[in-house]
Enzyme design. Sequence first.
Site, PDB file in Angstrom:
ATOM      1  N   GLY A  47      37.876  44.060  41.167  1.00  0.00           N
ATOM      2  CA  GLY A  47      36.656  43.680  41.631  1.00  0.00           C
ATOM      3  C   GLY A  47      36.411  42.555  42.384  1.00  0.00           C
ATOM      4  N   CYS A  48      37.266  41.701  42.723  1.00  0.00           N
ATOM      5  CA  CYS A  48      36.837  40.539  43.388  1.00  0.00           C
ATOM      6  C   CYS A  48      38.061  40.243  44.517  1.00  0.00           C
ATOM      7  CB  CYS A  48      37.136  39.275  42.397  1.00  0.00           C
ATOM      8  SG  CYS A  48      36.865  37.724  43.064  1.00  0.00           S
ATOM      9  N   GLY A  49      37.545  40.018  45.597  1.00  0.00           N
ATOM     10  CA  GLY A  49      38.471  39.637  46.686  1.00  0.00           C
ATOM     11  C   GLY A  49      38.741  38.364  46.972  1.00  0.00           C
TER      12      GLY A  49
END
Length: 269
Positions: free
Chosen positions: A108-110
Amino acid sequence: MMRGARQVPRRAWRGGNWQDGDRALPEEVAVAFTYDGAAHAVMMATPDDLRDFAIGFSLTEGILTHADEVDALEIVPLPAGIDLRFWLRSDRGEALAARRRRLAGPVGCGMCGLETLAQTQRAVPRVGPGIELLPGQVQEALAALPPSQALNTETHAVHAAAFWHPARGLVALREDVGRHNALDKLAGALAARALPAAEGMVIMTSRISVELVQKAAMLGAPLLAGISAPTTLALEVAEAAGITVLGICRRDGFEVFTHPHRVREEAPA
């Protein structure tokens, strides 16, 4: 090698009745990036198009400047996941060793795993003039996505990143549980086909976040469209990078947030 989806048993309540059966769900595995024997990153990803993922991630993260800077790439299944093992050309290996850092990014997070706040504000290149599109072409590109999203049709649980060319239509599409991973896979696919991102539009089936704009800038993509809204920080980076961001892309229209000159009015009848 694993495929992108797997059937699992489930019991569903539909129309006032219980129904037993199976549902296809996307696979999610740990994918490690190892360069010249040193661990660099671990991403949670869908185990499809891993060669594209390997090259695309390396390009959008600035580890590579061209795909031919890789001497060898092995895709190694392991009990805990999959290891993408690179052996880089000597000059790129030396450059990576000088700037090496570790990052770990769940789906969910880059930006998870960055060590300092300054790393979130990395400099990105300004894109070139690129192409201009008519509104009808934008909607044609958006309409081409759903029929091409095979994994999402099967699972209803993955993102897609696609590249649309005004003369060739939808020429590449990649899917993954992570929107950042899908864009990296698309970057690898474009590199494998020697397709310049400047000649078309990148489309995401997600919101446009700052990480996606940064990756688009690294690709030299002048147009970036998403079916949801962009964030304000994404627009600030897009403005500086010269990228046209389109959001809220639906069947009935879309909204242009930055550099609107690339989407011109329909030609008069």
